[in-house]
Write a protein that holds these residues in place. Structure first.
Motif, PDB file in Angstrom:
ATOM      1  N   GLU A 143       0.811  -1.218   0.000  1.00  0.00           N
ATOM      2  CA  GLU A 143       0.000   0.000   0.000  1.00  0.00           C
ATOM      3  C   GLU A 143       0.843   1.266   0.000  1.00  0.00           C
ATOM      4  N   SER A 144       2.163   1.150  -0.115  1.00  0.00           N
ATOM      5  CA  SER A 144       3.023   2.325  -0.133  1.00  0.00           C
ATOM      6  C   SER A 144       4.299   1.994  -0.880  1.00  0.00           C
ATOM      7  N   VAL A 145       5.044   3.043  -1.234  1.00  0.00           N
ATOM      8  CA  VAL A 145       6.314   2.872  -1.932  1.00  0.00           C
ATOM      9  C   VAL A 145       7.303   2.095  -1.060  1.00  0.00           C
ATOM     10  N   VAL A 146       7.347   2.402   0.234  1.00  0.00           N
ATOM     11  CA  VAL A 146       8.269   1.698   1.134  1.00  0.00           C
ATOM     12  C   VAL A 146       7.905   0.214   1.211  1.00  0.00           C
ATOM     13  N   ASP A 147       6.606  -0.098   1.223  1.00  0.00           N
ATOM     14  CA  ASP A 147       6.189  -1.508   1.222  1.00  0.00           C
ATOM     15  C   ASP A 147       6.713  -2.224  -0.026  1.00  0.00           C
ATOM     16  N   VAL A 148       6.603  -1.576  -1.180  1.00  0.00           N
ATOM     17  CA  VAL A 148       7.071  -2.169  -2.439  1.00  0.00           C
ATOM     18  C   VAL A 148       8.570  -2.427  -2.378  1.00  0.00           C
ATOM     19  N   LEU A 149       9.326  -1.442  -1.903  1.00  0.00           N
ATOM     20  CA  LEU A 149      10.782  -1.603  -1.806  1.00  0.00           C
ATOM     21  C   LEU A 149      11.159  -2.701  -0.822  1.00  0.00           C
ATOM     22  N   ALA A 150      10.393  -2.822   0.272  1.00  0.00           N
ATOM     23  CA  ALA A 150      10.681  -3.861   1.262  1.00  0.00           C
ATOM     24  C   ALA A 150      10.474  -5.249   0.666  1.00  0.00           C
ATOM     25  N   VAL A 151       9.376  -5.443  -0.060  1.00  0.00           N
ATOM     26  CA  VAL A 151       9.102  -6.751  -0.672  1.00  0.00           C
ATOM     27  C   VAL A 151      10.180  -7.085  -1.706  1.00  0.00           C
ATOM     28  N   GLY A 152      10.526  -6.117  -2.571  1.00  0.00           N
ATOM     29  CA  GLY A 152      11.550  -6.356  -3.575  1.00  0.00           C
ATOM     30  C   GLY A 152      12.908  -6.661  -2.958  1.00  0.00           C
ATOM     31  N   SER A 153      13.273  -5.906  -1.913  1.00  0.00           N
ATOM     32  CA  SER A 153      14.570  -6.130  -1.256  1.00  0.00           C
ATOM     33  C   SER A 153      14.654  -7.529  -0.660  1.00  0.00           C
ATOM     34  N   ARG A 154      13.578  -7.950   0.021  1.00  0.00           N
ATOM     35  CA  ARG A 154      13.590  -9.285   0.636  1.00  0.00           C
ATOM     36  C   ARG A 154      13.683 -10.377  -0.415  1.00  0.00           C
ATOM     37  N   ALA A 155      12.990 -10.201  -1.545  1.00  0.00           N
ATOM     38  CA  ALA A 155      13.004 -11.222  -2.594  1.00  0.00           C
ATOM     39  C   ALA A 155      14.402 -11.375  -3.192  1.00  0.00           C
ATOM     40  N   ILE A 156      15.069 -10.254  -3.457  1.00  0.00           N
ATOM     41  CA  ILE A 156      16.427 -10.314  -4.014  1.00  0.00           C
ATOM     42  C   ILE A 156      17.397 -10.903  -2.992  1.00  0.00           C
ATOM     43  N   TYR A 157      17.273 -10.469  -1.746  1.00  0.00           N
ATOM     44  CA  TYR A 157      18.153 -10.971  -0.676  1.00  0.00           C
ATOM     45  C   TYR A 157      18.018 -12.488  -0.546  1.00  0.00           C
ATOM     46  N   LYS A 158      16.775 -12.964  -0.553  1.00  0.00           N
ATOM     47  CA  LYS A 158      16.520 -14.391  -0.367  1.00  0.00           C
ATOM     48  C   LYS A 158      17.043 -15.198  -1.551  1.00  0.00           C
ATOM     49  N   THR A 159      16.896 -14.683  -2.759  1.00  0.00           N
ATOM     50  CA  THR A 159      17.249 -15.450  -3.951  1.00  0.00           C
ATOM     51  C   THR A 159      18.744 -15.465  -4.227  1.00  0.00           C
TER      52      THR A 159
END
Length: 743
Positions: A143-159
């Protein structure tokens, strides 16, 4: 992959023609398949690297030999087969290839004259599809830009298994950027809120990301690798496209000075323009093969799309919130007996038009009008004289650091560190100037200022600076708002309505073309969709008994999504027809509209539902068919979201007064309700607050309702809280003389 008309001009190239040492590159003539050039780390026929010998003996070079000298005929045939594909798949090398590079793969790129073959190590495969599906689902809930960045960061970190992911944004209206979000394992500092300078991400960095958004660099004890032979037009590809291309010097310095082994950057874009990057770092070496880079590229695209959506929604809400105030200011100016009075006695004040405005000066007929905090008339006149002489190439000029362009500005930076200069006539004898005061503050940078004489020591060293002489930057939105008022004063008030009428005609043509385009595209999409669904049905009928259960599930998923897509197209067509159809206006019987809508809903659902109709109801002026569609969508919504209650209650009535001063109709339910933060969002195209599994639908119905009501000069609004049901209020406001007419 064919690379034509997509790469930077040759004068923009770094001209190093180097690659990272973990990969090898061969350049082959596209027709003869003879080797034109190759990287110096290609194994020679005697062992070692082809470029290792200083004498470059013929026996050590592969140039001018056929490509079958390096690869088996089977591999060459596969290269030929994929060379002209838009996205050729990697080609695995095996023990039959003369190079003996097992567990490696070839990536094929096509230029006008050459095939560029990038040879890289092949990493163990991963389940990319599930990772992307999981990330896409999580992004859809943000629901926010920070939420989007958090999801993307976690996905890259995990992969990727890196130590830290920084979400870095290029700040609008400024040359700096700032770290907006970080995610990591704690082995590297967070850097959250740290700013970096334009020199840290120079123009060369943008060019290196222009064609391929993902760039990976891993340190090595071996130097970057050069080439033997003539690269020709393959040089573009080597410098800007290959996964093994070298990085720009500031990034290399950052890796070395931070004690890192790996730096991976993923460009994020909004409407095709750079918005920021995911910057990923690791202390240990992390290599990315083509499959890894493709996954990160797709992930970056997903994040960019969601960022675009979030930012667009936020901007739209800001526009809606400010539109009423600006409309009142413009209306007051246009109604005033003269321009000067309109500008100086507007309520609300002109100072409220753009946030953070300190003062405004207007020069009209050699008279200066001042509002708020300004530098004073003598300084203003000198500034305008300078602007008239030095800014002839600008339609408008704005800066957040006036002293950098106009030296006397240093003397009044407290009131005018930032200015926006807009001429009101072609002769530049009349002006409108907006002022912003100085904003002094301490800024923490992750690097040292590189401007001026070259400095010794670390580039990337945390520094704290006190910024003086700067105001808040002018955002694109604010620039657009001032341009809008500037155009209003020049074209609508000063020159009256002639130019505005021309623009309105152009807008109407563009709107009509957009509506026609929407209708045509949506209509034409149905043909291939029927083919997809039909072939899926044939697969089930002819091969169903032979398929495994998971294969059947996939085919059923295809059919389900084809049906959903067909419904989306139907909804888009309905929305397009609403905007294109002529309105036949009459006083409509609301009770009859409700009964007609109920009959249609009962017929579609196959069951009978009841409502509470509070009669008598006044007539509603408008197009009978379109208003019937309004009641159908709102009633369908009410029944859908109250269907899980023990007793579903839906009411239709009329309230004699409202905040607009007139009466309005309403439809209420006792369903799940809507959070106040989403009251405007639900009227957007395909905006749904619940999952399709819980409640069916495409999210277009309320967009249709709003478009119809606004075509009738009315408005629709919501009163609702979660768990307390929802009430939709709406009204039309067509003039009485429009009855029984088509328009």
């Amino acid at each position: 992959m064919r690379l034509t008309d997509k790469l930077p001009a040759s004068d923009q190239m770094p001209a190093d023609n180097l690659i990272q040492p973990y990969a090898r590159v061969v350049v082959v003539h596209a027709t003869t398949l003879h080797i034109c050039a190759h990287s110096n780390n290609l194994p020679n026929r005697w062992g070692g690297d082809a470029g290792a010998t200083k004498k470059k003996a013929a026996a050590n070079l592969w140039v001018d030999l056929p490509v079958t000298s390096l690869f088996s005929q089977a591999t060459v045939d596969r290269i030929r087969a994929v060379a002209d594909l838009p996205y050729p798949p990697p080609i695995n090398l095996g023990p039959d290839d003369p190079l003996g590079l097992s567990n490696q793969q070839i990536l094929v790129f096509r230029t006008n004259e050459h095939l560029v073959l990038e040879i890289e190590p092949r990493l163990p495969p991963k389940d990319w599809q599930m990772s992307l599906l999981e990330t896409t689902e999580l992004l859809s809930r943000t629901e926010s830009v920070v939420d989007v960045l958090a999801v993307g960061s976690r996905a890259i970190y995990k992969t990727l298994g890196v130590d830290r992911v920084l979400a870095y944004q290029f700040e609008e209206g400024s040359e700096d950027g700032v770290v907006r979000h970080t995610h990591g394992n704690g082995s590297l500092p967070s850097l959250l809120g740290i700013r970096f300078r334009s020199d840290d991400f120079p123009e060369e960095a943008f060019r290196l990301h222009a064609r391929e958004t993902v760039m990976a660099y891993t340190t090595s004890d071996r130097a970057p690798v050069g080439f033997c032979g003539d690269l020709g037009d393959a040089a573009h590809c080597i410098n800007y496209v290959l996964g093994c291309r070298t990085i720009y010097p500031p990034a290399e310095s950052f890796v070395r000075e931070s004690g890192l082994s790996t730096q991976i950057s993923v460009m994020l874009t909004i409407h095709g323009k750079p918005w920021g990057v995911f910057s990923c770092q690791a202390r240990d070496a992390v290599y990315l093969d083509y499959q890894h880079r493709t996954f990160v590229h797709l992930l970056g695209n997903q994040v960019s799309r969601e960022l675009t959506s979030q930012i667009h929604d936020q901007a739209r809400q800001r526009v809606l919130d400010a539109d009423h105030l600006r409309a009142r200011i413009r209306d007051n100016i246009s109604r005033a007996p003269n321009l000067v009075r309109g500008l100086t006695h507007s309520e609300p004040s002109l100072l409220e038009y753009v946030p953070d405005t300190g003062g405004i000066a207007i020069l009209i007929e050699d008279r200066i009008i001042q509002l708020g905090q300004t530098p004073g008339e003598p300084r203003i006149r000198l500034l305008m004289d300078w602007a008239a002489s030095n800014l002839k190439d600008y339609d408008v000029f704005y800066t957040d650091h006036l002293a950098a362009h106009y030296a006397p500005g240093e003397d009044f930076r407290d009131s005018a560190s930032g200015v926006f200069l807009a001429p009101l006539n072609q002769r530049r004898t009349e002006w409108m100037v907006w002022f912003r005061p100085e904003r002094v503050g301490k800024v923490t940078y992750g690097s040292r200022d590189q401007k001026g004489p070259k400095k010794k020591g670390q580039w990337f060293k945390t520094t704290v600076e006190t910024r003086t002489g700067f105001s808040l930057p002018w955002t694109e939105e604010q620039v657009a708002d001032i341009r809008e008022l500037h155009a209003f004063i020049r074209d609508v008030v000063i020159e009256r309505y002639s130019e505005l009428m021309r623009i309105n005609r152009q807008l109407q043509v563009a709107y009509d073309e957009l509506e026609a385009f929407s209708y045509t595209v949506s209509h034409d999409l149905r043909a291939p969709l029927r083919g997809i669904d039909g072939f899926a049905e044939i697969l089930m009928e002819d091969y169903g008994p032979k398929l495994k259960d998971d294969a059947k599930d996939l085919i059923q998923t295809i059919q389900l999504n084809a049906a959903r897509m067909n419904q989306f197209i139907s909804d888009i067509l309905e929305l397009s027809r609403v905007g294109r159809a002529n309105l036949v206006v009459n006083d409509c019987d609301v009770a009859q509209l409700v009964r007609t809508a109920m009959q249609e809903l009962n017929r579609e659902s196959g069951k009978s539902v009841d409502i509470k109709l509070h009669e008598p109801l006044p007539p509603m002026r408008g197009d009978r068919q379109q208003l019937a569609l309004v009641f159908k969508h709102l009633l369908s919504n009410a029944f859908k979201y109250s269907s899980k209650q023990a007793t579903s209650t839906v009411e239709v009535g009329y309230s004699a007064s409202n905040s607009f001063g007139d009466g309005e109709f309403y439809i209420s339910d006792n369903g799940i309700g809507i959070n106040e933060d989403h009251h405007q969002r639900v009227f957007g195209m395909f905006n749904r607050l619940v999952s399709a599994e819980d409640y069916s639908g495409s999210g277009v119905g309320l967009a249709v309702v709003r478009r119809i009501i606004r075509r009738h000069n009315g408005e629709v609004r919501i009163e609702s809280k979660p768990g307390s049901g929802a009430t939709f209020f709406f009204y039309t406001n067509l003039p009485a003389d429009k009855s029984d007419q088509t328009f």
